[in-house]
Design a protein around this motif. Structure first.
Motif, short mmCIF file in Angstrom:
data_model
loop_
_atom_site.label_atom_id
_atom_site.label_comp_id
_atom_site.label_asym_id
_atom_site.label_seq_id
_atom_site.Cartn_x
_atom_site.Cartn_y
_atom_site.Cartn_z
N ARG A 147 57.43 -11.57 66.01
CA ARG A 147 56.87 -12.90 66.26
C ARG A 147 55.45 -12.80 66.83
O ARG A 147 54.54 -13.52 66.39
N GLU A 193 62.68 -6.26 68.89
CA GLU A 193 62.11 -6.22 67.53
C GLU A 193 61.70 -7.61 67.06
O GLU A 193 60.63 -7.78 66.47
N LYS A 194 62.53 -8.61 67.33
CA LYS A 194 62.20 -9.97 66.92
C LYS A 194 60.97 -10.47 67.67
O LYS A 194 60.11 -11.14 67.10
N ARG A 195 60.89 -10.15 68.97
CA ARG A 195 59.74 -10.59 69.75
C ARG A 195 58.46 -9.92 69.24
O ARG A 195 57.43 -10.58 69.11
N ARG A 217 66.46 -7.98 70.14
CA ARG A 217 65.58 -9.00 70.71
C ARG A 217 64.15 -8.51 70.80
O ARG A 217 63.21 -9.26 70.53
#
Length: 59
Positions: free
Chosen positions: A34, A29-31, A27
């Motif tokens: 983004r 890494e995705k944030r 999570r």
């Protein structure tokens, strides 16, 4: 509580901790990706070109 019960509790705690760390890492890494994409989308053309030149120069 028996030794087996304590051992089972310990193993469950370790697995729960490891699984939580693994999921939260994904999570994070995705944030980060983004937020980086949002930052790049909001920069000016001049800033984008300067960043791209810098990236090519360092490669």
């Amino acid at each position: 509580m028996s030794i087996l019960g304590w051992l089972l509790l310990l193993v469950t705690m370790v697995l729960s901790f490891a699984l939580g760390r693994w999921w939260s890492q994904g999570r994070r890494e995705k944030r980060r990706a983004r937020e980086e994409a949002e930052r790049r989308a909001s920069e000016s053309r001049q800033a984008r070109r300067a960043r791209e030149r810098q990236e090519r120069k360092s490669s």
